[in-house]
Scaffold this motif. Structure first.
Motif, short mmCIF file in Angstrom:
data_model
loop_
_atom_site.label_atom_id
_atom_site.label_comp_id
_atom_site.label_asym_id
_atom_site.label_seq_id
_atom_site.Cartn_x
_atom_site.Cartn_y
_atom_site.Cartn_z
N ALA A 129 -3.82 -0.60 -5.66
CA ALA A 129 -3.44 -1.78 -6.44
C ALA A 129 -3.99 -3.05 -5.81
O ALA A 129 -4.48 -3.95 -6.52
CB ALA A 129 -1.91 -1.86 -6.55
N TYR A 130 -3.93 -3.15 -4.49
CA TYR A 130 -4.42 -4.34 -3.80
C TYR A 130 -5.90 -4.58 -4.11
O TYR A 130 -6.32 -5.70 -4.45
CB TYR A 130 -4.24 -4.18 -2.28
N ILE A 131 -6.70 -3.53 -4.00
CA ILE A 131 -8.14 -3.68 -4.21
C ILE A 131 -8.44 -3.99 -5.67
O ILE A 131 -9.27 -4.86 -5.98
CB ILE A 131 -8.88 -2.39 -3.77
N HIS A 132 -7.78 -3.28 -6.58
CA HIS A 132 -7.97 -3.56 -8.00
C HIS A 132 -7.60 -5.01 -8.35
O HIS A 132 -8.27 -5.66 -9.16
CB HIS A 132 -7.15 -2.59 -8.86
N LYS A 186 4.07 3.81 13.77
CA LYS A 186 4.25 2.53 14.46
C LYS A 186 3.32 1.47 13.87
O LYS A 186 2.49 1.75 13.01
CB LYS A 186 3.98 2.71 15.95
N HIS A 187 3.45 0.25 14.35
CA HIS A 187 2.58 -0.87 13.94
C HIS A 187 2.51 -1.00 12.42
O HIS A 187 1.44 -1.17 11.83
CB HIS A 187 1.17 -0.69 14.51
N ARG A 188 3.67 -0.97 11.79
CA ARG A 188 3.71 -1.00 10.32
C ARG A 188 3.24 -2.34 9.76
O ARG A 188 2.86 -2.41 8.59
CB ARG A 188 5.14 -0.71 9.84
N ASN A 189 3.24 -3.38 10.57
CA ASN A 189 2.74 -4.68 10.12
C ASN A 189 1.23 -4.66 9.88
O ASN A 189 0.69 -5.54 9.22
CB ASN A 189 3.08 -5.76 11.14
N LEU A 190 0.56 -3.65 10.42
CA LEU A 190 -0.89 -3.51 10.24
C LEU A 190 -1.22 -2.50 9.16
O LEU A 190 -2.39 -2.08 9.03
CB LEU A 190 -1.55 -3.10 11.56
N ARG A 191 -0.23 -2.13 8.40
CA ARG A 191 -0.43 -1.15 7.33
C ARG A 191 0.23 -1.67 6.05
O ARG A 191 1.03 -2.61 6.06
CB ARG A 191 0.19 0.20 7.73
N MET A 192 -0.08 -1.02 4.94
CA MET A 192 0.47 -1.43 3.66
C MET A 192 1.91 -0.91 3.57
O MET A 192 2.20 0.12 2.97
CB MET A 192 -0.38 -0.86 2.53
N ASN A 193 2.83 -1.67 4.19
CA ASN A 193 4.22 -1.25 4.32
C ASN A 193 5.04 -1.63 3.09
O ASN A 193 4.54 -2.23 2.14
CB ASN A 193 4.81 -1.87 5.59
N TYR A 194 6.33 -1.31 3.14
CA TYR A 194 7.23 -1.59 2.01
C TYR A 194 7.25 -3.07 1.65
O TYR A 194 7.16 -3.44 0.48
CB TYR A 194 8.64 -1.10 2.34
N TYR A 195 7.39 -3.93 2.67
CA TYR A 195 7.46 -5.37 2.38
C TYR A 195 6.13 -5.90 1.86
O TYR A 195 6.09 -6.83 1.05
CB TYR A 195 7.89 -6.14 3.63
N ALA A 196 5.03 -5.30 2.32
CA ALA A 196 3.72 -5.68 1.79
C ALA A 196 3.61 -5.35 0.31
O ALA A 196 2.98 -6.08 -0.46
CB ALA A 196 2.61 -4.99 2.58
N VAL A 197 4.21 -4.25 -0.09
CA VAL A 197 4.23 -3.89 -1.51
C VAL A 197 4.98 -4.96 -2.31
O VAL A 197 4.52 -5.41 -3.37
CB VAL A 197 4.89 -2.51 -1.73
N LYS A 198 6.11 -5.39 -1.80
CA LYS A 198 6.88 -6.44 -2.49
C LYS A 198 6.08 -7.75 -2.54
O LYS A 198 6.09 -8.46 -3.56
CB LYS A 198 8.22 -6.66 -1.80
N ALA A 199 5.40 -8.07 -1.46
CA ALA A 199 4.59 -9.30 -1.44
C ALA A 199 3.43 -9.21 -2.42
O ALA A 199 3.11 -10.18 -3.12
CB ALA A 199 4.06 -9.55 -0.03
N LEU A 200 2.81 -8.04 -2.49
CA LEU A 200 1.71 -7.86 -3.45
C LEU A 200 2.24 -7.91 -4.88
O LEU A 200 1.55 -8.42 -5.78
CB LEU A 200 1.00 -6.53 -3.19
N GLN A 201 3.45 -7.42 -5.10
CA GLN A 201 4.05 -7.56 -6.42
C GLN A 201 4.19 -9.03 -6.79
O GLN A 201 3.89 -9.43 -7.92
CB GLN A 201 5.42 -6.87 -6.45
N ALA A 202 4.65 -9.84 -5.85
CA ALA A 202 4.81 -11.27 -6.12
C ALA A 202 3.47 -11.90 -6.50
O ALA A 202 3.37 -12.66 -7.47
CB ALA A 202 5.40 -11.98 -4.89
N ARG A 203 2.43 -11.58 -5.74
CA ARG A 203 1.09 -12.11 -6.03
C ARG A 203 0.59 -11.62 -7.38
O ARG A 203 0.03 -12.40 -8.17
CB ARG A 203 0.13 -11.69 -4.91
#
Length: 475
Positions: free
Chosen positions: A147-150, A231-248
């Motif tokens: 979804a991010y790339i699209h 580990k290092h979930r901030n460097l991956r497409m994590n749950y909160y990143a999904v919510k942030a991408l939804q907002a965008r």
């Protein structure tokens, strides 16, 4: 003439008598090699890591779609008008150099999507090989990355959101096969993208360590998690990143209430100790050389070569700070971005004003390892919420944001047109060098007069033509 784009393995331009048809073909690799790769959990993990490596490539977010060509489109850096960067700043999409850059972006991004789809093509039938939670993590990340790339493809090559026509322009690729996939209309594209994000949210919410663990522990690798992959979930497409991408995405697709809801969830997410999961950065972060404000990163890409890329000193605007301070920041004298993100550089008798966001700190160590490319930041969630919230709440959020950036004396306008102007300026200042400026101008359909640093001779055009791709070699 009718352009039809089909996706299989390599990119081929086929010209037929009487009609011109463009075929972008993206196929899976050999079935045997895929079967071997995806016979166990380790193979799926390796394949997903490979996707992140593709994302950090210089043809993607490693440069072109962060500090590179996407920033040249809004003239962020000094450039000779005859160079590719100069022609991008003029919106001259007919220039051969520009055509090549756009074609490379198009090909690379769709190849990355094909590799994501290769994982998704096998993951359900191999669900039994996964340890608890890993299936959900891998599949959820794949759906969200797709979804991010699209989204960035349609933000770059698609229509201005407020001026959408009925015909299809881009396909949304969800399968890996030889069957042609036709372009679809803007609304259908949005439905598929948001569906991917909704499914990713469901998959990740209950198993992603970032939900239940302290962010700093995950960043430092100190969280009590035995599997390094988790580990290092901030460097991956994590749950909160999904919510942030939804907002965008919701904002791009003109669904402001849903954009607000998703952004607000990020702003109001707290850890077990009561602190915010993602805090706004401030002057102390800049003073310890965290110019990219990694504390704000909901999702960032780690790039081992980030500091090396900055050594070419190409991120320059002007000979001194006059133009940047006056035109970009309004010469506030207090804005921390104005005061801390740039420096005067002398090379011999040459003076340049250098952007420091990706600069190597003078002292390097675990605490100062800031080699992250920002993909989603909490500051964007604040700007989204400020734009979409009721005035009273927006004013409170603006107060938090301006305090963090030290925007003394700047109030949030109540007049919609003045508020729009403020937000356009803030998006430009906040995400300078991150690849978001062009998209912000495009979403607001900003006039030439509203675009900072635009050349006098430029003619604004937010919709590049689809690339004329020939033999891009996506195998």
């Amino acid at each position: 003439m009718r352009n039809i784009i089909c996706f299989m393995l390599t990119v081929i331009l086929i010209t037929m008598s009487g009609a011109c048809q463009k075929f972008l073909t993206v196929n899976p690799k050999a079935d045997v090699s895929r079967d071997v790769l995806f016979e166990n959990e380790s193979g799926f993990k390796d394949a997903l890591v490979g996707v992140y490596i593709q994302l950090v490539d210089v043809s993607s977010y490693g440069k072109t779609l962060s500090m590179g060509a996407i920033e040249d489109l809004v003239s962020s850096w000094d450039a000779n008008s005859m160079t590719a960067a100069g022609q991008l700043g003029l919106f001259n999409y007919k220039d051969q150099q520009v055509e090549s850059i756009l074609s490379n972006i198009f090909a690379h991004q769709y190849q990355t999507i094909a590799n994501i789809n290769a994982i998704l093509d096998k993951i359900d039938e191999k669900k039994a090989v996964f340890s608890p939670g890993i299936y959900e993590i891998v599949k959820g990340e794949c759906l969200a990355l797709r979804a991010y790339i699209h989204l960035d493809l349609i933000r770059l090559f698609g229509p201005v959101p407020g001026n959408v026509k009925s015909e299809g322009r881009l396909p949304y690729i969800t399968t890996l096969s030889n069957a042609p996939v036709l372009p679809i209309d803007f609304n259908s594209f949005s439905v598929l993208l948001l569906k991917d994000l909704q499914e990713a949210e469901i998959l990740l919410k209950e198993v992603d360590p970032i939900v239940s663990h302290n962010i700093e522990g995950l960043k430092n690798g100190d969280a009590p998690i035995s599997d390094e992959f988790m580990k290092h979930r901030n460097l991956r497409m994590n749950y909160y990143a999904v919510k942030a991408l939804q907002a965008r995405a919701y904002l791009w697709f003109s669904q402001p209430q849903k954009a607000y809801d998703a952004a607000q969830l990020l702003i109001m997410s707290f850890d077990k100790a009561g602190g915010k999961k993602f805090r706004l950065g401030g002057l102390p972060d800049f003073e310890r050389a965290d110019y990219g404000l990694t504390c704000e990163h909901i999702f960032g890409l780690y790039d081992f070569e980030l500091y090396t890329k900055h050594l070419d000193q190409s991120l320059i605007k002007g000979r001194d700070g006059t133009m940047v301070k006056n035109q970009l920041y309004g010469a506030t004298g207090s804005d921390i971005r104005e005061l801390k993100l740039w420096e005067q550089l002398m090379v011999g008798y040459q003076s340049d004003y250098l952007f420091k966001k990706y600069q190597k700190p003078s002292e390097v160590g675990p605490i100062k390892d800031f080699k992250q490319i920002p993909m989603l930041r909490v500051s964007e969630m604040y700007l989204i919420a400020i734009e979409t919230a009721a005035q009273s709440e927006a004013t409170v959020l603006w107060s938090e944001f301006k305090k963090a950036r030290m925007l003394n004396g700047i109030s949030l306008p109540t007049d919609p047109l003045q508020k729009r102007k403020l937000l356009i300026k803030e998006y430009r200042k906040e995400f300078y060098g991150e690849g978001q400026g062009f998209y912000a101008y495009k979403r607001f359909d900003a006039s030439k007069e509203e675009i900072v640093f635009i050349p006098v001779e430029a003619t604004v055009n937010y919709t590049p033509p689809l690339p004329k791709i020939a033999g891009a070699g996506l195998n």
